[in-house]
Design a protein around this motif. Sequence first.
Motif, PDB file in Angstrom:
ATOM      1  N   MET A   1       0.861  -1.182   0.000  1.00  0.00           N
ATOM      2  CA  MET A   1       0.000   0.000   0.000  1.00  0.00           C
ATOM      3  C   MET A   1       0.901   1.236   0.000  1.00  0.00           C
ATOM      4  O   MET A   1       1.853   1.321   0.763  1.00  0.00           O
ATOM      5  N   THR A   2       0.583   2.203  -0.819  1.00  0.00           N
ATOM      6  CA  THR A   2       1.395   3.408  -0.916  1.00  0.00           C
ATOM      7  C   THR A   2       1.094   4.362   0.224  1.00  0.00           C
ATOM      8  O   THR A   2       0.067   4.261   0.888  1.00  0.00           O
ATOM      9  N   ILE A   3       1.998   5.302   0.434  1.00  0.00           N
ATOM     10  CA  ILE A   3       1.788   6.323   1.467  1.00  0.00           C
ATOM     11  C   ILE A   3       0.517   7.105   1.165  1.00  0.00           C
ATOM     12  O   ILE A   3      -0.273   7.383   2.058  1.00  0.00           O
ATOM     13  N   ALA A   4       0.294   7.435  -0.099  1.00  0.00           N
ATOM     14  CA  ALA A   4      -0.913   8.194  -0.450  1.00  0.00           C
ATOM     15  C   ALA A   4      -2.175   7.405  -0.087  1.00  0.00           C
ATOM     16  O   ALA A   4      -3.148   7.967   0.385  1.00  0.00           O
ATOM     17  N   ALA A   5      -2.137   6.106  -0.289  1.00  0.00           N
ATOM     18  CA  ALA A   5      -3.301   5.283   0.036  1.00  0.00           C
ATOM     19  C   ALA A   5      -3.554   5.254   1.538  1.00  0.00           C
ATOM     20  O   ALA A   5      -4.674   5.098   1.987  1.00  0.00           O
ATOM     21  N   LEU A   6      -2.510   5.379   2.321  1.00  0.00           N
ATOM     22  CA  LEU A   6      -2.659   5.372   3.765  1.00  0.00           C
ATOM     23  C   LEU A   6      -3.165   6.698   4.305  1.00  0.00           C
ATOM     24  O   LEU A   6      -3.537   6.789   5.466  1.00  0.00           O
ATOM     25  N   GLY A   7      -3.168   7.735   3.487  1.00  0.00           N
ATOM     26  CA  GLY A   7      -3.646   9.037   3.947  1.00  0.00           C
ATOM     27  C   GLY A   7      -2.621   9.760   4.801  1.00  0.00           C
ATOM     28  O   GLY A   7      -2.969  10.588   5.627  1.00  0.00           O
ATOM     29  N   SER A   8      -1.374   9.453   4.626  1.00  0.00           N
ATOM     30  CA  SER A   8      -0.313  10.071   5.413  1.00  0.00           C
ATOM     31  C   SER A   8      -0.236  11.563   5.169  1.00  0.00           C
ATOM     32  O   SER A   8      -0.505  12.042   4.076  1.00  0.00           O
ATOM     33  N   HIS A   9       0.147  12.312   6.195  1.00  0.00           N
ATOM     34  CA  HIS A   9       0.322  13.748   6.013  1.00  0.00           C
ATOM     35  C   HIS A   9       1.451  14.032   5.037  1.00  0.00           C
ATOM     36  O   HIS A   9       1.496  15.074   4.428  1.00  0.00           O
ATOM     37  N   ARG A  10       2.372  13.082   4.862  1.00  0.00           N
ATOM     38  CA  ARG A  10       3.441  13.277   3.885  1.00  0.00           C
ATOM     39  C   ARG A  10       2.866  13.318   2.471  1.00  0.00           C
ATOM     40  O   ARG A  10       3.351  14.030   1.617  1.00  0.00           O
ATOM     41  N   THR A  12      -0.239  14.310   1.672  1.00  0.00           N
ATOM     42  CA  THR A  12      -1.088  15.478   1.480  1.00  0.00           C
ATOM     43  C   THR A  12      -0.318  16.773   1.642  1.00  0.00           C
ATOM     44  O   THR A  12      -0.798  17.826   1.229  1.00  0.00           O
ATOM     45  N   GLY A  13       0.834  16.703   2.299  1.00  0.00           N
ATOM     46  CA  GLY A  13       1.602  17.912   2.562  1.00  0.00           C
ATOM     47  C   GLY A  13       1.051  18.732   3.712  1.00  0.00           C
ATOM     48  O   GLY A  13       1.486  19.841   3.958  1.00  0.00           O
ATOM     49  N   ARG A  14       0.066  18.189   4.419  1.00  0.00           N
ATOM     50  CA  ARG A  14      -0.545  18.915   5.535  1.00  0.00           C
ATOM     51  C   ARG A  14      -0.181  18.252   6.857  1.00  0.00           C
ATOM     52  O   ARG A  14      -0.062  17.033   6.923  1.00  0.00           O
ATOM     53  N   THR A  15      -0.053  19.059   7.876  1.00  0.00           N
ATOM     54  CA  THR A  15       0.230  18.529   9.206  1.00  0.00           C
ATOM     55  C   THR A  15      -1.026  17.851   9.758  1.00  0.00           C
ATOM     56  O   THR A  15      -2.133  18.055   9.250  1.00  0.00           O
ATOM     57  N   ILE A  16      -0.847  17.079  10.818  1.00  0.00           N
ATOM     58  CA  ILE A  16      -1.990  16.446  11.468  1.00  0.00           C
ATOM     59  C   ILE A  16      -2.964  17.509  11.961  1.00  0.00           C
ATOM     60  O   ILE A  16      -4.181  17.353  11.831  1.00  0.00           O
ATOM     61  N   THR A  17      -2.440  18.596  12.496  1.00  0.00           N
ATOM     62  CA  THR A  17      -3.316  19.672  12.979  1.00  0.00           C
ATOM     63  C   THR A  17      -4.122  20.265  11.835  1.00  0.00           C
ATOM     64  O   THR A  17      -5.327  20.508  11.977  1.00  0.00           O
ATOM     65  N   GLU A  18      -3.499  20.495  10.702  1.00  0.00           N
ATOM     66  CA  GLU A  18      -4.220  21.018   9.535  1.00  0.00           C
ATOM     67  C   GLU A  18      -5.279  20.027   9.053  1.00  0.00           C
ATOM     68  O   GLU A  18      -6.403  20.423   8.731  1.00  0.00           O
ATOM     69  N   GLN A  19      -4.923  18.746   9.028  1.00  0.00           N
ATOM     70  CA  GLN A  19      -5.888  17.720   8.638  1.00  0.00           C
ATOM     71  C   GLN A  19      -7.054  17.687   9.614  1.00  0.00           C
ATOM     72  O   GLN A  19      -8.216  17.559   9.205  1.00  0.00           O
ATOM     73  N   LEU A  69     -12.038   9.447   9.995  1.00  0.00           N
ATOM     74  CA  LEU A  69     -12.028   9.534  11.457  1.00  0.00           C
ATOM     75  C   LEU A  69     -10.737   8.868  11.925  1.00  0.00           C
ATOM     76  O   LEU A  69     -10.671   7.676  12.180  1.00  0.00           O
ATOM     77  N   ASN A  70      -9.703   9.671  11.984  1.00  0.00           N
ATOM     78  CA  ASN A  70      -8.330   9.222  12.154  1.00  0.00           C
ATOM     79  C   ASN A  70      -7.953   9.209  13.630  1.00  0.00           C
ATOM     80  O   ASN A  70      -8.159  10.193  14.337  1.00  0.00           O
TER      81      ASN A  70
END
Length: 100
Positions: A1-10, A12-19, A69-70
């Motif tokens: 599974m790719t990082i993008a598929a996992l929904g990682s902030h890496r 999206t380029g957004r921090t957890i707080t931004e997400q 809902l992370n």
Amino acid sequence: MTIAALGSHRATGRTITEQFHAFDARYPHVYRALERMADRRMAVGATRVSLKDLFEDLRRQLPYGVAGLNNNFTALYARRLIDDHPHWAHAFELRRRRAA
């Protein structure tokens, strides 16, 4: 599974707080539900409340869940609950944040 598929902030380029803020703006009912659930637990005498436990209860209550809902949001929801209800501060264990 790719990082993008996992929904990682890496991805999206957004921090957890931004997400978190984006998720909270899109799904305000999630906070209200967590607030009601915490209030019910406090009303029956709970001295400790686990946001992870509330999250799991909420997942079971929602018919199809809520996409995104992370678990990374639990600490941010706990902090928001304490900000809105300072008298609940004793019920939530908070740790020092390591990331934004």
